[in-house]
Scaffold this motif. Sequence first.
Motif, PDB file in Angstrom:
ATOM      1  N   ILE A   1      47.795  96.480  11.214  1.00  0.00           N
ATOM      2  CA  ILE A   1      47.164  95.576  10.250  1.00  0.00           C
ATOM      3  C   ILE A   1      47.977  95.536   8.965  1.00  0.00           C
ATOM      4  CG2 ILE A   1      45.097  95.144   8.878  1.00  0.00           C
ATOM      5  CD1 ILE A   1      43.468  96.433  11.111  1.00  0.00           C
ATOM      6  N   GLY A   2      48.520  96.681   8.560  1.00  0.00           N
ATOM      7  CA  GLY A   2      49.383  96.713   7.390  1.00  0.00           C
ATOM      8  C   GLY A   2      50.605  95.832   7.556  1.00  0.00           C
ATOM      9  N   ALA A   3      51.192  95.834   8.770  1.00  0.00           N
ATOM     10  CA  ALA A   3      52.335  94.958   9.039  1.00  0.00           C
ATOM     11  C   ALA A   3      51.937  93.492   8.944  1.00  0.00           C
ATOM     12  CB  ALA A   3      52.905  95.263  10.427  1.00  0.00           C
ATOM     13  N   GLU A   4      50.732  93.161   9.397  1.00  0.00           N
ATOM     14  CA  GLU A   4      50.251  91.782   9.297  1.00  0.00           C
ATOM     15  C   GLU A   4      50.019  91.399   7.832  1.00  0.00           C
ATOM     16  OE1 GLU A   4      48.433  87.969  10.252  1.00  0.00           O
ATOM     17  OE2 GLU A   4      50.093  89.235  10.952  1.00  0.00           O
ATOM     18  N   ILE A   5      49.506  92.307   7.028  1.00  0.00           N
ATOM     19  CA  ILE A   5      49.324  92.032   5.603  1.00  0.00           C
ATOM     20  C   ILE A   5      50.669  91.738   4.945  1.00  0.00           C
ATOM     21  CG2 ILE A   5      48.635  93.043   3.392  1.00  0.00           C
ATOM     22  CD1 ILE A   5      46.464  94.585   4.957  1.00  0.00           C
ATOM     23  N   ASP A   6      51.689  92.518   5.300  1.00  0.00           N
ATOM     24  CA  ASP A   6      53.035  92.260   4.770  1.00  0.00           C
ATOM     25  C   ASP A   6      53.545  90.893   5.199  1.00  0.00           C
ATOM     26  OD1 ASP A   6      53.021  94.741   3.582  1.00  0.00           O
ATOM     27  OD2 ASP A   6      54.200  95.720   5.158  1.00  0.00           O
ATOM     28  N   ALA A   7      53.290  90.534   6.465  1.00  0.00           N
ATOM     29  CA  ALA A   7      53.729  89.226   6.969  1.00  0.00           C
ATOM     30  C   ALA A   7      53.012  88.093   6.243  1.00  0.00           C
ATOM     31  CB  ALA A   7      53.488  89.133   8.476  1.00  0.00           C
ATOM     32  N   LEU A   8      51.731  88.270   5.982  1.00  0.00           N
ATOM     33  CA  LEU A   8      50.976  87.251   5.236  1.00  0.00           C
ATOM     34  C   LEU A   8      51.503  87.120   3.812  1.00  0.00           C
ATOM     35  CD1 LEU A   8      47.346  88.159   6.383  1.00  0.00           C
ATOM     36  CD2 LEU A   8      48.638  86.116   7.034  1.00  0.00           C
ATOM     37  N   THR A   9      51.840  88.235   3.196  1.00  0.00           N
ATOM     38  CA  THR A   9      52.384  88.202   1.840  1.00  0.00           C
ATOM     39  C   THR A   9      53.712  87.458   1.809  1.00  0.00           C
ATOM     40  OG1 THR A   9      51.302  90.304   1.285  1.00  0.00           O
ATOM     41  CG2 THR A   9      53.153  89.641  -0.094  1.00  0.00           C
ATOM     42  N   ASP A  10      54.567  87.737   2.791  1.00  0.00           N
ATOM     43  CA  ASP A  10      55.861  87.040   2.862  1.00  0.00           C
ATOM     44  C   ASP A  10      55.668  85.543   3.096  1.00  0.00           C
ATOM     45  OD1 ASP A  10      57.112  89.456   2.503  1.00  0.00           O
ATOM     46  OD2 ASP A  10      57.593  89.751   4.624  1.00  0.00           O
ATOM     47  N   ALA A  11      54.738  85.199   3.988  1.00  0.00           N
ATOM     48  CA  ALA A  11      54.488  83.784   4.277  1.00  0.00           C
ATOM     49  C   ALA A  11      53.961  83.073   3.040  1.00  0.00           C
ATOM     50  CB  ALA A  11      53.484  83.655   5.427  1.00  0.00           C
ATOM     51  N   GLU A  12      53.079  83.727   2.314  1.00  0.00           N
ATOM     52  CA  GLU A  12      52.536  83.112   1.097  1.00  0.00           C
ATOM     53  C   GLU A  12      53.642  82.858   0.078  1.00  0.00           C
ATOM     54  OE1 GLU A  12      48.792  83.750  -1.973  1.00  0.00           O
ATOM     55  OE2 GLU A  12      49.682  85.488  -0.986  1.00  0.00           O
ATOM     56  N   ALA A  13      54.568  83.810  -0.043  1.00  0.00           N
ATOM     57  CA  ALA A  13      55.674  83.642  -0.988  1.00  0.00           C
ATOM     58  C   ALA A  13      56.572  82.472  -0.583  1.00  0.00           C
ATOM     59  CB  ALA A  13      56.484  84.934  -1.075  1.00  0.00           C
ATOM     60  N   GLU A  14      56.845  82.345   0.701  1.00  0.00           N
ATOM     61  CA  GLU A  14      57.698  81.251   1.177  1.00  0.00           C
ATOM     62  C   GLU A  14      57.007  79.904   1.001  1.00  0.00           C
ATOM     63  OE1 GLU A  14      58.259  82.755   5.126  1.00  0.00           O
ATOM     64  OE2 GLU A  14      60.286  83.473   4.681  1.00  0.00           O
ATOM     65  N   LEU A  15      55.731  79.852   1.297  1.00  0.00           N
ATOM     66  CA  LEU A  15      54.978  78.611   1.106  1.00  0.00           C
ATOM     67  C   LEU A  15      54.905  78.236  -0.368  1.00  0.00           C
ATOM     68  CD1 LEU A  15      52.094  79.314   3.635  1.00  0.00           C
ATOM     69  CD2 LEU A  15      53.742  77.442   3.811  1.00  0.00           C
ATOM     70  N   ALA A  16      54.711  79.235  -1.225  1.00  0.00           N
ATOM     71  CA  ALA A  16      54.649  78.970  -2.660  1.00  0.00           C
ATOM     72  C   ALA A  16      55.977  78.419  -3.164  1.00  0.00           C
ATOM     73  CB  ALA A  16      54.279  80.244  -3.407  1.00  0.00           C
ATOM     74  N   CYS A  17      57.080  78.910  -2.616  1.00  0.00           N
ATOM     75  CA  CYS A  17      58.398  78.410  -3.012  1.00  0.00           C
ATOM     76  C   CYS A  17      58.550  76.935  -2.635  1.00  0.00           C
ATOM     77  CB  CYS A  17      59.487  79.254  -2.355  1.00  0.00           C
ATOM     78  SG  CYS A  17      61.175  78.744  -2.753  1.00  0.00           S
ATOM     79  N   VAL A  18      58.148  76.579  -1.426  1.00  0.00           N
ATOM     80  CA  VAL A  18      58.224  75.179  -0.998  1.00  0.00           C
ATOM     81  C   VAL A  18      57.324  74.312  -1.885  1.00  0.00           C
ATOM     82  CG1 VAL A  18      57.690  73.569   0.880  1.00  0.00           C
ATOM     83  CG2 VAL A  18      58.832  75.738   1.380  1.00  0.00           C
ATOM     84  N   ASP A  19      56.120  74.784  -2.139  1.00  0.00           N
ATOM     85  CA  ASP A  19      55.187  73.995  -2.941  1.00  0.00           C
ATOM     86  C   ASP A  19      55.679  73.838  -4.380  1.00  0.00           C
ATOM     87  OD1 ASP A  19      52.669  72.602  -3.248  1.00  0.00           O
ATOM     88  OD2 ASP A  19      52.057  74.304  -4.489  1.00  0.00           O
ATOM     89  N   ARG A  20      56.291  74.890  -4.916  1.00  0.00           N
ATOM     90  CA  ARG A  20      56.826  74.813  -6.277  1.00  0.00           C
ATOM     91  C   ARG A  20      57.933  73.761  -6.371  1.00  0.00           C
ATOM     92  NH1 ARG A  20      56.848  79.803  -6.809  1.00  0.00           N
ATOM     93  NH2 ARG A  20      58.958  80.209  -6.052  1.00  0.00           N
ATOM     94  N   ARG A  21      58.799  73.734  -5.386  1.00  0.00           N
ATOM     95  CA  ARG A  21      59.875  72.732  -5.368  1.00  0.00           C
ATOM     96  C   ARG A  21      59.311  71.324  -5.180  1.00  0.00           C
ATOM     97  NH1 ARG A  21      62.785  75.580  -0.770  1.00  0.00           N
ATOM     98  NH2 ARG A  21      64.121  73.738  -0.647  1.00  0.00           N
ATOM     99  N   ARG A  22      58.268  71.216  -4.351  1.00  0.00           N
ATOM    100  CA  ARG A  22      57.625  69.914  -4.166  1.00  0.00           C
ATOM    101  C   ARG A  22      57.094  69.391  -5.497  1.00  0.00           C
ATOM    102  NH1 ARG A  22      52.549  68.135  -4.168  1.00  0.00           N
ATOM    103  NH2 ARG A  22      51.760  70.254  -4.534  1.00  0.00           N
ATOM    104  N   ARG A  23      56.401  70.239  -6.236  1.00  0.00           N
ATOM    105  CA  ARG A  23      55.831  69.800  -7.509  1.00  0.00           C
ATOM    106  C   ARG A  23      56.909  69.463  -8.536  1.00  0.00           C
ATOM    107  NH1 ARG A  23      53.601  73.833  -9.793  1.00  0.00           N
ATOM    108  NH2 ARG A  23      53.882  75.466  -8.251  1.00  0.00           N
ATOM    109  N   ARG A  24      57.987  70.234  -8.531  1.00  0.00           N
ATOM    110  CA  ARG A  24      59.065  69.959  -9.486  1.00  0.00           C
ATOM    111  C   ARG A  24      59.741  68.625  -9.200  1.00  0.00           C
ATOM    112  NH1 ARG A  24      61.766  76.047  -9.712  1.00  0.00           N
ATOM    113  NH2 ARG A  24      60.196  76.959 -11.132  1.00  0.00           N
ATOM    114  N   LEU A  25      59.867  68.304  -7.924  1.00  0.00           N
ATOM    115  CA  LEU A  25      60.448  67.003  -7.576  1.00  0.00           C
ATOM    116  C   LEU A  25      59.601  65.859  -8.123  1.00  0.00           C
ATOM    117  CD1 LEU A  25      61.602  67.616  -3.883  1.00  0.00           C
ATOM    118  CD2 LEU A  25      63.089  67.062  -5.831  1.00  0.00           C
TER     119      LEU A  25
END
Length: 321
Positions: free
Chosen positions: A197-221
């Motif tokens: 479960i800890g490994a899944e929490i880490d994976a969710l954290t990484d996915a959230e960071a990657e999604l946030a990066c895409v969304d941040r670039r979308r908004r800046r555009l």
Amino acid sequence: MSSSPGSAAAFRIPSHEPAVTECASLSCTLGEVVTEPGAVTAVVIAGLVAIVAFAYVRDAKETARRERRRVLDERDAFEEFAARVADLDPAPAELTTTAFDGSAVGVKRADRVAGSGRGGDVRLRRVLAAYRDTVMSLPHYRAEYDETIPESLAAELGPDAATSLASNGTLSTGAQSALTERSRHAATARSDLAEAIGAEIDALTDAEAELACVDRRRRRLIEHLDGVEHDRTGAAIDVWERLDDLEGECEELAAERQRALDDPPMTPDLGSGQDDDRAFYSYLYGGGDGPRFPVLAQVSELAERVRADADRVASQVSRGG
């Protein structure tokens, strides 16, 4: 969560179907959007910069953290139960008869001993009291499983556990050894599960960071396009193309998550001969109201936002900036 003797981890899986939408490519080219009469509408670009909340992933992280805490509590409870049983003095050999034999009728007989407070050897009552004060005392445990002490012993440590205690009416050396060993096994299984479960929490954290990066670039555009004063048509075309690239990144994020789903941090034994490659995620997310695959659902939501932005930018191009 329940683990049975001889298995790494067996789970009680709720029945719940995922609500996941696919992450598809942009459905039309810029030229098709521009020439489509229904797409030529007035759009205020500045209104498109709302932040995607990522609620699916954040709720999934909270669910995983809560479950991990419960699993660790169960691990500690089984470790304490094993220690208490190991410290008991077993009955003399001449007072004991059978070893663990697997008969189910003993569960009801042990239930009578546990409930009456009379009958049977004091060692048996101490075993049942120790289980009540450790595993069964967990706040979530009785409410979640709604089992008597012997029923829980049978489910967690094998049906012959309660049977042997009831058949002998006391605690034999063999029964004591088996209960201790199986309880420690149950604790180890929960340690393994907590790590997964800890490994899944880490994976969710990484996915959230990657999604946030895409969304941040979308908004800046979009914000950049809103601030352009000259050659807005050229700027809009450039932004549209970059949004198309962002959707491609969403598709890659979805593909990465699909690969991760094919290689879960743990492959549980369902305890019934079933073969479900998604059993770990069913166990973790299947009992809630959210999607069974929260990252895929979140990627889909973000991709839809990117496509909506691209459509609106294309509308601005069709109006000549």
